[in-house]
Design an enzyme around this catalytic site. Structure first.
Site, PDB file in Angstrom:
ATOM      1  N   THR A   1     100.777 -12.669  51.630  1.00 43.11           N
ATOM      2  CA  THR A   1     101.886 -13.236  52.427  1.00 43.11           C
ATOM      3  C   THR A   1     101.726 -12.986  53.928  1.00 43.11           C
ATOM      4  O   THR A   1     101.791 -13.940  54.713  1.00 43.11           O
ATOM      5  CB  THR A   1     103.249 -12.752  51.902  1.00 43.11           C
ATOM      6  OG1 THR A   1     103.321 -13.060  50.511  1.00 43.11           O
ATOM      7  CG2 THR A   1     104.404 -13.394  52.628  1.00 43.11           C
TER       8      THR A   1
ATOM      9  N   HIS B   1     106.981  -8.354  38.067  1.00 40.62           N
ATOM     10  CA  HIS B   1     105.806  -8.408  37.175  1.00 40.62           C
ATOM     11  C   HIS B   1     105.907  -7.308  36.113  1.00 40.62           C
ATOM     12  O   HIS B   1     105.507  -7.497  34.968  1.00 40.62           O
ATOM     13  CB  HIS B   1     104.512  -8.204  37.966  1.00 40.62           C
ATOM     14  CG  HIS B   1     103.983  -9.444  38.627  1.00 40.62           C
ATOM     15  ND1 HIS B   1     103.486 -10.513  37.926  1.00 40.62           N
ATOM     16  CD2 HIS B   1     103.876  -9.777  39.939  1.00 40.62           C
ATOM     17  CE1 HIS B   1     103.091 -11.455  38.772  1.00 40.62           C
ATOM     18  NE2 HIS B   1     103.320 -11.031  40.008  1.00 40.62           N
TER      19      HIS B   1
ATOM     20  N   ASP C   1     108.285  -8.707  43.948  1.00 44.03           N
ATOM     21  CA  ASP C   1     107.352  -9.373  43.025  1.00 44.03           C
ATOM     22  C   ASP C   1     106.730  -8.377  42.050  1.00 44.03           C
ATOM     23  O   ASP C   1     106.632  -8.650  40.852  1.00 44.03           O
ATOM     24  CB  ASP C   1     106.269 -10.051  43.869  1.00 44.03           C
ATOM     25  CG  ASP C   1     105.181 -10.698  43.032  1.00 44.03           C
ATOM     26  OD1 ASP C   1     105.510 -11.602  42.240  1.00 44.03           O
ATOM     27  OD2 ASP C   1     104.012 -10.300  43.164  1.00 44.03           O
TER      28      ASP C   1
ATOM     29  N   GLU D   1     108.272  -9.247  55.290  1.00 43.20           N
ATOM     30  CA  GLU D   1     108.179  -9.468  53.844  1.00 43.20           C
ATOM     31  C   GLU D   1     108.698  -8.276  53.042  1.00 43.20           C
ATOM     32  O   GLU D   1     108.275  -7.145  53.268  1.00 43.20           O
ATOM     33  CB  GLU D   1     106.731  -9.734  53.420  1.00 43.20           C
ATOM     34  CG  GLU D   1     106.660 -10.095  51.933  1.00 43.20           C
ATOM     35  CD  GLU D   1     105.261 -10.046  51.330  1.00 43.20           C
ATOM     36  OE1 GLU D   1     105.038 -10.755  50.340  1.00 43.20           O
ATOM     37  OE2 GLU D   1     104.406  -9.291  51.821  1.00 43.20           O
TER      38      GLU D   1
ATOM     39  N   SER E   1     101.275 -16.314  45.887  1.00 43.40           N
ATOM     40  CA  SER E   1     101.794 -16.069  47.239  1.00 43.40           C
ATOM     41  C   SER E   1     100.912 -16.700  48.316  1.00 43.40           C
ATOM     42  O   SER E   1     101.412 -17.059  49.381  1.00 43.40           O
ATOM     43  CB  SER E   1     101.892 -14.558  47.508  1.00 43.40           C
ATOM     44  OG  SER E   1     102.828 -13.983  46.642  1.00 43.40           O
TER      45      SER E   1
ATOM     46  N   ASP F   1     109.208 -11.610  48.365  1.00 41.08           N
ATOM     47  CA  ASP F   1     108.139 -12.057  47.468  1.00 41.08           C
ATOM     48  C   ASP F   1     108.606 -11.993  46.009  1.00 41.08           C
ATOM     49  O   ASP F   1     108.991 -10.934  45.532  1.00 41.08           O
ATOM     50  CB  ASP F   1     106.887 -11.204  47.670  1.00 41.08           C
ATOM     51  CG  ASP F   1     105.636 -11.881  47.141  1.00 41.08           C
ATOM     52  OD1 ASP F   1     105.611 -12.247  45.944  1.00 41.08           O
ATOM     53  OD2 ASP F   1     104.682 -12.053  47.912  1.00 41.08           O
TER      54      ASP F   1
ATOM     55  N   ASP G   1     108.700 -16.969  48.186  1.00 38.86           N
ATOM     56  CA  ASP G   1     107.515 -17.809  47.956  1.00 38.86           C
ATOM     57  C   ASP G   1     107.453 -18.379  46.541  1.00 38.86           C
ATOM     58  O   ASP G   1     106.872 -19.424  46.308  1.00 38.86           O
ATOM     59  CB  ASP G   1     106.230 -17.051  48.303  1.00 38.86           C
ATOM     60  CG  ASP G   1     106.176 -15.661  47.688  1.00 38.86           C
ATOM     61  OD1 ASP G   1     107.120 -15.265  46.963  1.00 38.86           O
ATOM     62  OD2 ASP G   1     105.178 -14.958  47.923  1.00 38.86           O
ATOM     63  N   HIS G   2     108.082 -17.681  45.592  1.00 40.28           N
ATOM     64  CA  HIS G   2     108.136 -18.125  44.186  1.00 40.28           C
ATOM     65  C   HIS G   2     109.024 -17.151  43.429  1.00 40.28           C
ATOM     66  O   HIS G   2     109.303 -16.055  43.911  1.00 40.28           O
ATOM     67  CB  HIS G   2     106.729 -18.137  43.551  1.00 40.28           C
ATOM     68  CG  HIS G   2     106.014 -16.834  43.711  1.00 40.28           C
ATOM     69  ND1 HIS G   2     106.318 -15.724  42.948  1.00 40.28           N
ATOM     70  CD2 HIS G   2     105.054 -16.428  44.578  1.00 40.28           C
ATOM     71  CE1 HIS G   2     105.557 -14.717  43.336  1.00 40.28           C
ATOM     72  NE2 HIS G   2     104.787 -15.106  44.333  1.00 40.28           N
TER      73      HIS G   2
HETATM   74 ZN   LIG Z   1     103.157 -11.878  41.990  1.00 40.47          ZN
END
Ligand SMILES: [Zn+2]
Length: 367
Positions: free
Chosen positions: A135, A265, A261, A256, A82, A42, A303-304
């Site tokens: 997710t 962040h 992620d 996952e 997500s 993620d 996912d990104h």
């Molecule tokens: Zn995020």
């Protein structure tokens, strides 16, 4: 004469129909995976992978011969969350940010996990977030908002998924139990116990032998970060694979690395490194199984991208060689890496949309 022409045209039509039918069938059984392991990092972009590679000197991802990039934009936007990107990879369709496996109009989108179940395959979800987080949720639930985690828990408990490993116990117990995040009397642990073994620690999970269906709640909410916990995602992945590999019809498993992620962040380079090493370990566990098994497709993707993460040379006299830098504390619209190994891997080479992942996996499962 007229009749003969008609007959000739009819024969040509039949011939064309047969050609199209043959083209739509799998070329050979050899390209069809029996088992599918989908690993999602993620928030993982190319810089996150590079950072991990620089620190460790090598990645398990390098054992995968097919590589490409994935476009991540959601329905009606440029930067995905997500939920929307996960929905694309689980169902083959774009949706709006925040939505869990429903179309933008609200129609239910069948997921690869549900298609696998319909074919009698075993299925599993492993995450280091709550198992009800976006997710994992997109594979086994359908709701208008990712925030509806109590409802996601209800749908997951009542689904046919055979292995659930992660955090999120608090969404499965009734409201009068201390720590519950439900507002109703539903005891989903009891619902799960009717069809699977339920445990609440890694020790109990690792000790299980011969179980074919297991829910392991390792935390009330999210699991501790990779830096803080004394077990690895590789441990969880290997155990989930062991449980699912017992079935005769093959399996679909999503694993996952949820907290790459979160570290991104926070613009926390050290945190990204710990989460990436943990995730790469799980990729290694999946490949170890696939190399022995010979009929397993392993896909590693994201996912990104999160953080607009980049790697610079450290200033002179710095104690480290690489200076992590961030252009954002949010998700970006960069393409993300995808790697594949095993039967059916070739399709994932090149540049594709995230919907291609879901559509192709569903096609593999349905064959
Ligand atoms: Zn995020």
């Amino acid at each position: 004469m007229r009749w003969t022409m008609k007959r000739a045209r009819f024969q040509v039509s039949i011939l064309l129909a047969i050609v199209f039918l043959m083209a739509s069938l799998p070329a050979s059984g050899a390209d069809r995976p029996k088992n599918i392991i989908l690993l999602i990092g993620d928030g993982m972009g190319v810089a996150h992978l590079t950072f991990s590679h620089l620190a460790t000197g090598g990645l398990n991802a390098e054992r995968m011969p097919v590589g490409g990039l994935i476009k991540t934009f959601p329905f009606g936007g440029m930067v995905t969350d997500s939920a929307a990107s996960g929905t694309a990879m689980a169902t083959g369709y774009k949706t709006k940010n925040g939505v869990i496996s429903l179309s933008p109009e609200g129609d239910t989108l069948r997921t690869v996990l549900e298609s696998a179940e319909a074919r009698g395959m075993s299925t599993g979800l492993v995450a280091t977030s709550s198992i009800t987080h976006a997710t994992p949720a997109v594979f086994a639930a359908h709701v208008t908002s990712r925030r509806m985690e109590a409802e996601i828990a209800r749908q997951m408990a009542q689904s046919g998924v055979d292995v659930l490993v992660g955090g999120g116990w608090s969404f499965f117990v009734p409201h009068d139990i201390a720590g519950s995040r439900r507002t109703d009397d539903l005891d989903l642990i009891e619902v799960l116990k009717k069809r699977m073994t339920v445990v609440r620690s890694v020790e109990e999970l690792m000790k299980l032998e011969g179980a074919t269906a297991v829910a392991a709640f390792l935390a009330s909410r999210e699991c501790p970060s990779a830096k803080e916990r004394d077990y690895s995602l590789a441990d969880l992945a290997a155990k989930a694979i062991e449980i699912l590999a017992g079935g005769s019809e093959g399996f679909f498993l999503m694993i996952e690395g949820s907290q790459i992620d979160w570290a991104a962040h926070d613009n926390d380079g050290d945190g990204i490194l710990h989460e990436m090493k943990d995730f790469d370990g799980a990729v290694g566990a999946a490949l170890d199984f696939a190399e022995k098994n010979g009929a397993t497709l392993v896909i590693m993707t994201s996912d990104h991208e999160t953080g607009g993460f980049a790697l610079h040379e450290s200033p002179m006299h710095s104690s480290r060689m690489v200076e992590p830098a961030f252009t954002s504390d949010r998700h970006t619209m960069e393409m993300v890496p995808i790697f594949a190994y095993g039967p059916g891997a070739g399709a994932f080479g090149g540049i594709h949309d995230n919907t291609f992942v879901g559509a192709t996996l569903i096609e593999y499962v349905r064959r």
